[in-house]
Design a protein around this motif. Sequence first.
Motif, PDB file in Angstrom:
ATOM      1  N   LYS A 155       1.475 -41.549  24.148  1.00  0.00           N
ATOM      2  CA  LYS A 155       2.370 -40.401  23.925  1.00  0.00           C
ATOM      3  C   LYS A 155       1.682 -39.079  24.225  1.00  0.00           C
ATOM      4  O   LYS A 155       2.362 -38.064  24.425  1.00  0.00           O
ATOM      5  CB  LYS A 155       2.890 -40.399  22.491  1.00  0.00           C
ATOM      6  N   ASP A 156       0.341 -39.071  24.265  1.00  0.00           N
ATOM      7  CA  ASP A 156      -0.413 -37.850  24.538  1.00  0.00           C
ATOM      8  C   ASP A 156      -0.561 -37.554  26.031  1.00  0.00           C
ATOM      9  O   ASP A 156      -1.142 -36.532  26.392  1.00  0.00           O
ATOM     10  CB  ASP A 156      -1.821 -37.952  23.944  1.00  0.00           C
ATOM     11  N   SER A 157      -0.060 -38.434  26.898  1.00  0.00           N
ATOM     12  CA  SER A 157      -0.409 -38.342  28.324  1.00  0.00           C
ATOM     13  C   SER A 157       0.767 -38.239  29.291  1.00  0.00           C
ATOM     14  O   SER A 157       0.735 -38.829  30.372  1.00  0.00           O
ATOM     15  CB  SER A 157      -1.254 -39.563  28.715  1.00  0.00           C
ATOM     16  N   PRO A 158       1.834 -37.498  28.959  1.00  0.00           N
ATOM     17  CA  PRO A 158       2.907 -37.350  29.950  1.00  0.00           C
ATOM     18  C   PRO A 158       2.464 -36.441  31.089  1.00  0.00           C
ATOM     19  O   PRO A 158       1.529 -35.661  30.902  1.00  0.00           O
ATOM     20  CB  PRO A 158       4.022 -36.697  29.133  1.00  0.00           C
ATOM     21  N   PRO A 159       3.130 -36.523  32.256  1.00  0.00           N
ATOM     22  CA  PRO A 159       4.130 -37.499  32.687  1.00  0.00           C
ATOM     23  C   PRO A 159       3.471 -38.815  33.086  1.00  0.00           C
ATOM     24  O   PRO A 159       2.248 -38.926  33.074  1.00  0.00           O
ATOM     25  CB  PRO A 159       4.810 -36.811  33.862  1.00  0.00           C
ATOM     26  N   TYR A 160       4.298 -39.806  33.481  1.00  0.00           N
ATOM     27  CA  TYR A 160       3.819 -41.177  33.606  1.00  0.00           C
ATOM     28  C   TYR A 160       3.957 -41.747  35.021  1.00  0.00           C
ATOM     29  O   TYR A 160       4.579 -41.157  35.884  1.00  0.00           O
ATOM     30  CB  TYR A 160       4.563 -42.065  32.601  1.00  0.00           C
ATOM     31  N   LEU A 161       3.386 -42.933  35.177  1.00  0.00           N
ATOM     32  CA  LEU A 161       3.180 -43.651  36.423  1.00  0.00           C
ATOM     33  C   LEU A 161       2.091 -42.932  37.225  1.00  0.00           C
ATOM     34  O   LEU A 161       1.643 -41.845  36.853  1.00  0.00           O
ATOM     35  CB  LEU A 161       4.482 -43.847  37.216  1.00  0.00           C
ATOM     36  N   HIS A 162       1.668 -43.518  38.317  1.00  0.00           N
ATOM     37  CA  HIS A 162       0.505 -43.016  39.035  1.00  0.00           C
ATOM     38  C   HIS A 162       0.758 -41.697  39.738  1.00  0.00           C
ATOM     39  O   HIS A 162      -0.192 -41.022  40.148  1.00  0.00           O
ATOM     40  CB  HIS A 162       0.027 -44.055  40.055  1.00  0.00           C
ATOM     41  N   ASP A 163       2.046 -41.280  39.877  1.00  0.00           N
ATOM     42  CA  ASP A 163       2.332 -40.042  40.603  1.00  0.00           C
ATOM     43  C   ASP A 163       3.237 -39.089  39.821  1.00  0.00           C
ATOM     44  O   ASP A 163       3.861 -38.205  40.407  1.00  0.00           O
ATOM     45  CB  ASP A 163       2.967 -40.357  41.962  1.00  0.00           C
ATOM     46  N   ASP A 164       3.316 -39.252  38.489  1.00  0.00           N
ATOM     47  CA  ASP A 164       4.048 -38.312  37.615  1.00  0.00           C
ATOM     48  C   ASP A 164       5.561 -38.411  37.729  1.00  0.00           C
ATOM     49  O   ASP A 164       6.278 -37.544  37.204  1.00  0.00           O
ATOM     50  CB  ASP A 164       3.645 -36.849  37.883  1.00  0.00           C
ATOM     51  N   ARG A 165       6.091 -39.431  38.357  1.00  0.00           N
ATOM     52  CA  ARG A 165       7.540 -39.450  38.604  1.00  0.00           C
ATOM     53  C   ARG A 165       8.351 -39.687  37.331  1.00  0.00           C
ATOM     54  O   ARG A 165       9.549 -39.395  37.304  1.00  0.00           O
ATOM     55  CB  ARG A 165       7.896 -40.506  39.654  1.00  0.00           C
ATOM     56  N   LEU A 166       7.734 -40.212  36.274  1.00  0.00           N
ATOM     57  CA  LEU A 166       8.442 -40.518  35.025  1.00  0.00           C
ATOM     58  C   LEU A 166       8.033 -39.504  33.966  1.00  0.00           C
ATOM     59  O   LEU A 166       6.875 -39.462  33.550  1.00  0.00           O
ATOM     60  CB  LEU A 166       8.122 -41.936  34.567  1.00  0.00           C
ATOM     61  N   LEU A 167       8.969 -38.690  33.500  1.00  0.00           N
ATOM     62  CA  LEU A 167       8.628 -37.554  32.649  1.00  0.00           C
ATOM     63  C   LEU A 167       8.464 -37.919  31.185  1.00  0.00           C
ATOM     64  O   LEU A 167       7.734 -37.238  30.456  1.00  0.00           O
ATOM     65  CB  LEU A 167       9.695 -36.462  32.791  1.00  0.00           C
ATOM     66  N   THR A 168       9.129 -38.955  30.714  1.00  0.00           N
ATOM     67  CA  THR A 168       9.071 -39.347  29.305  1.00  0.00           C
ATOM     68  C   THR A 168       8.875 -40.853  29.184  1.00  0.00           C
ATOM     69  O   THR A 168       9.055 -41.602  30.157  1.00  0.00           O
ATOM     70  CB  THR A 168      10.366 -38.966  28.565  1.00  0.00           C
ATOM     71  N   LEU A 169       8.557 -41.300  27.972  1.00  0.00           N
ATOM     72  CA  LEU A 169       8.467 -42.738  27.733  1.00  0.00           C
ATOM     73  C   LEU A 169       9.839 -43.396  27.880  1.00  0.00           C
ATOM     74  O   LEU A 169       9.935 -44.563  28.276  1.00  0.00           O
ATOM     75  CB  LEU A 169       7.889 -43.006  26.344  1.00  0.00           C
ATOM     76  N   ASP A 170      10.902 -42.656  27.563  1.00  0.00           N
ATOM     77  CA  ASP A 170      12.253 -43.180  27.760  1.00  0.00           C
ATOM     78  C   ASP A 170      12.506 -43.464  29.241  1.00  0.00           C
ATOM     79  O   ASP A 170      13.103 -44.486  29.599  1.00  0.00           O
ATOM     80  CB  ASP A 170      13.284 -42.174  27.242  1.00  0.00           C
ATOM     81  N   ASP A 171      12.070 -42.554  30.114  1.00  0.00           N
ATOM     82  CA  ASP A 171      12.180 -42.785  31.556  1.00  0.00           C
ATOM     83  C   ASP A 171      11.410 -44.036  31.969  1.00  0.00           C
ATOM     84  O   ASP A 171      11.867 -44.836  32.797  1.00  0.00           O
ATOM     85  CB  ASP A 171      11.622 -41.592  32.333  1.00  0.00           C
ATOM     86  N   THR A 172      10.232 -44.196  31.373  1.00  0.00           N
ATOM     87  CA  THR A 172       9.379 -45.328  31.720  1.00  0.00           C
ATOM     88  C   THR A 172      10.049 -46.653  31.364  1.00  0.00           C
ATOM     89  O   THR A 172      10.008 -47.619  32.139  1.00  0.00           O
ATOM     90  CB  THR A 172       8.028 -45.209  30.988  1.00  0.00           C
ATOM     91  N   VAL A 173      10.687 -46.698  30.194  1.00  0.00           N
ATOM     92  CA  VAL A 173      11.387 -47.912  29.782  1.00  0.00           C
ATOM     93  C   VAL A 173      12.545 -48.218  30.728  1.00  0.00           C
ATOM     94  O   VAL A 173      12.734 -49.372  31.145  1.00  0.00           O
ATOM     95  CB  VAL A 173      11.875 -47.784  28.326  1.00  0.00           C
ATOM     96  N   GLU A 174      13.338 -47.206  31.093  1.00  0.00           N
ATOM     97  CA  GLU A 174      14.447 -47.437  32.026  1.00  0.00           C
ATOM     98  C   GLU A 174      13.937 -47.913  33.381  1.00  0.00           C
ATOM     99  O   GLU A 174      14.520 -48.800  34.006  1.00  0.00           O
ATOM    100  CB  GLU A 174      15.278 -46.164  32.197  1.00  0.00           C
ATOM    101  N   PHE A 175      12.836 -47.336  33.847  1.00  0.00           N
ATOM    102  CA  PHE A 175      12.256 -47.717  35.137  1.00  0.00           C
ATOM    103  C   PHE A 175      11.863 -49.196  35.135  1.00  0.00           C
ATOM    104  O   PHE A 175      12.256 -49.969  36.026  1.00  0.00           O
ATOM    105  CB  PHE A 175      11.036 -46.833  35.420  1.00  0.00           C
ATOM    106  N   PHE A 176      11.097 -49.608  34.118  1.00  0.00           N
ATOM    107  CA  PHE A 176      10.643 -50.995  34.088  1.00  0.00           C
ATOM    108  C   PHE A 176      11.763 -51.963  33.735  1.00  0.00           C
ATOM    109  O   PHE A 176      11.715 -53.134  34.126  1.00  0.00           O
ATOM    110  CB  PHE A 176       9.456 -51.143  33.136  1.00  0.00           C
ATOM    111  N   ASN A 177      12.771 -51.518  33.026  1.00  0.00           N
ATOM    112  CA  ASN A 177      13.926 -52.375  32.774  1.00  0.00           C
ATOM    113  C   ASN A 177      14.598 -52.773  34.087  1.00  0.00           C
ATOM    114  O   ASN A 177      15.032 -53.916  34.265  1.00  0.00           O
ATOM    115  CB  ASN A 177      14.931 -51.648  31.874  1.00  0.00           C
TER     116      ASN A 177
END
Length: 450
Positions: free
Chosen positions: A406-428
Amino acid sequence: MNRKVLFAAGIAMALPMLSGAQVPATEDFATLTKRLQADKPTFAQRQQSLLAERYDLADRPATGTTMSRGKPVQEGVRVKLPSGTSWENLAALSPEEVKERQLWPAGFLPLPHPHHEAGGMIFPKFLIEETKQQTDRDLTRFDLDFDLPDHLLPEFPAPIYLTTRPDLGDVSQGKLVTLSNFNDIFKDILNPKQLEGLRLLVTPFPQQQFNAIEDRRSLKPSQGVACFDCHANGHTNAATHTVGDIRPNEHRHRIDTPTLRGLYVQRLFGSQRALKTVEDFTEFEQRAAYFDGIPADAARKGTNVLERGSQVHFMAEFQALLDFPPAPKLDVFGKLISAKASESELRGQAVFFGKGQCASCHAPPYYTDNLMHNLKVERFFNEVTINGRKASADGPIKTFPLRGIKDSPPYLHDDRLLTLDDTVEFFNLVLELKLTEQEKQDLVAFMRVL
């Protein structure tokens, strides 16, 4: 001229062409500066338009959860859906159907650098201002600015936790550690070797855009950048760059600056994970990433060649002391302590280790398998070039630890996912999990306590 000299000269001339880099311009520095400053608003507007098209950038903090020092964690899915669909409907389609109907959300495509054709290191404004105040170094680029809003970035300055002194908690004293204060903060905590390693990590050295010659992107000749300019306080401030080891330029990834916390449990380093120890990474970063993988530029702009037996080892030793933030709800195996966890967090843990398949790559207690995995996201979309970045196959990407995520937004290797919620939708979608809305919310709740 002998054959060795001819060969060296030929390599020096060929490297820029092989790398995709531009041959140094013949215009003088004043003319170059004026031209790039005139172009700056056009590219800034291009990037901001792209971000607004892809994401909801609003400041919308979550209730009841913060980063380690108290900065609000942003909540909600920020990636915008194509008109006329929903996340549930999208998840019901096969990858082939999503691709055929062109329904892949634009925010799940690779995120370009703020000016992808130009590339190079670029820093958030808060880092630039604090560094200038403390050290009188200016990390401003005259040709472009950082693109993402501050509320979507990690807290600054970040706390520092040490494996050797967990009793101290955050040892940063709430300050950005720089060359001007590192000794006062750490002189009674580190041994002399570790202190020297830290000194080198906060010492600026020449870099592609920040150097003392006219082929630079700072108004004044620059001492360069320090390791901790991107990895501020041994963590991350979301400073970005383009990888030096992919060509042609449109295939180069925007880099998400990863945290250095927990480096002691990791075994793959560098943007292509070609380096197998933190010593390798520390030694070669300034020869490679600092200069876009162009040895001729490194030699011309003043590369700093570190000595392996002392300097590199000292720097690596300090980096290996950087610990994850405390996680009071986890036991020694990295699992939730039932008495301390909420019902949602416990349900989220069950999804993480079950239907969500997250633990297949993110194994406790540090939530990484130290491997690389190819998600094959290109199954979902047709290749397209956006703002100079070609969206195509990413190839294998590293499994980063999820401890303290939670301390390290944004996510994925190129910052394309702004929140953990985005990350869950992406991997879903990518893993075709078909999670329910409740399972998604619970999964986010679990990751926030890691």
